[in-house]
Design an enzyme around this catalytic site. Structure first.
Site, short mmCIF file in Angstrom:
data_model
loop_
_atom_site.label_atom_id
_atom_site.label_comp_id
_atom_site.label_asym_id
_atom_site.label_seq_id
_atom_site.Cartn_x
_atom_site.Cartn_y
_atom_site.Cartn_z
N ILE A 1 0.86 -1.18 0.00
CA ILE A 1 0.00 0.00 0.00
C ILE A 1 0.90 1.24 0.00
CG2 ILE A 1 -1.87 1.23 1.17
CD1 ILE A 1 -2.54 -1.68 0.21
N GLU A 2 0.69 2.08 -0.98
CA GLU A 2 1.41 3.34 -1.09
C GLU A 2 0.38 4.44 -0.85
OE1 GLU A 2 3.78 5.88 -4.59
OE2 GLU A 2 3.08 3.84 -5.00
#
Length: 184
Positions: A177-178
């Site tokens: 997850i960015e």
């Protein structure tokens, strides 16, 4: 030797006049597609545990839990959503090889990344606390094991609309997850 053959072929194309035709065809083909995609509506995440995923994304990223078509679950944010499929109980049609942990997502937030990082640290502490003193709370224990540890960031990246600054961490299925801010 291969370069010489390419040069010979290009010379022949120029002589015959095909070069101009080939490039014109490419330009026409590029602009002739009648389909214009405007945005992403939803995508599917195949997960090991729908309750753990719901808890993670709603408490860590503030996503809204949506129930639809009976008891199917999704996570809403902005004008998009992630539909959730339980591994082994996927809905049809589905991906050829639905696999937890295979997603690499970039999510844009207006929340400053310093506040996001502070929130992740607080959540990590809370999960550790619950693990120590409330082991019967299974979903909190699972989140502690997966970790809400910042793997990288803040780092400069290139987003769809321009430069972004990003933090990277993993969800309970180890999807990357960015979370990012667009640089002003």
């Amino acid at each position: 030797m291969a370069l010489g053959k390419v040069s010979t072929h290009l010379t022949l194309l120029r002589r015959v006049g095909l070069k101009q035709t080939i490039f014109q065809t490419q330009r026409v083909a590029k602009g002739s597609c009648p389909v214009k995609v405007t945005h992403l509506d939803h995508m599917v995440l195949t997960v090991k545990s729908v309750p753990d995923t719901i808890h993670f994304y709603s408490s860590i990223l503030g996503m809204e839990v949506i129930t639809f078509k009976g008891n199917r679950k999704a996570l809403g944010f902005g004008q998009q959503k992630f539909n959730l499929h339980q591994l082994g109980k996927e809905f049809e049609p589905k991906a050829k090889r639905p696999t937890p942990g295979s997603a690499d997502l970039c999510l844009i937030t207006k929340t400053p990344l310093a506040a996001v990082a502070a929130h992740l640290k607080v959540k990590c502490f809370m999960f550790s606390f619950y693990k120590q003193f409330c082991c019967h709370t299974k979903h909190l224990y699972a989140l502690q094991i997966s970790g809400v540890k910042i793997e990288e960031g803040p780092v400069e990246r290139s987003g769809a609309m321009g430069p972004i600054t990003s933090l990277y961490f993993r969800d309970p299925d180890d999807n990357l997850i960015e979370v990012s801010n667009y640089n002003q």
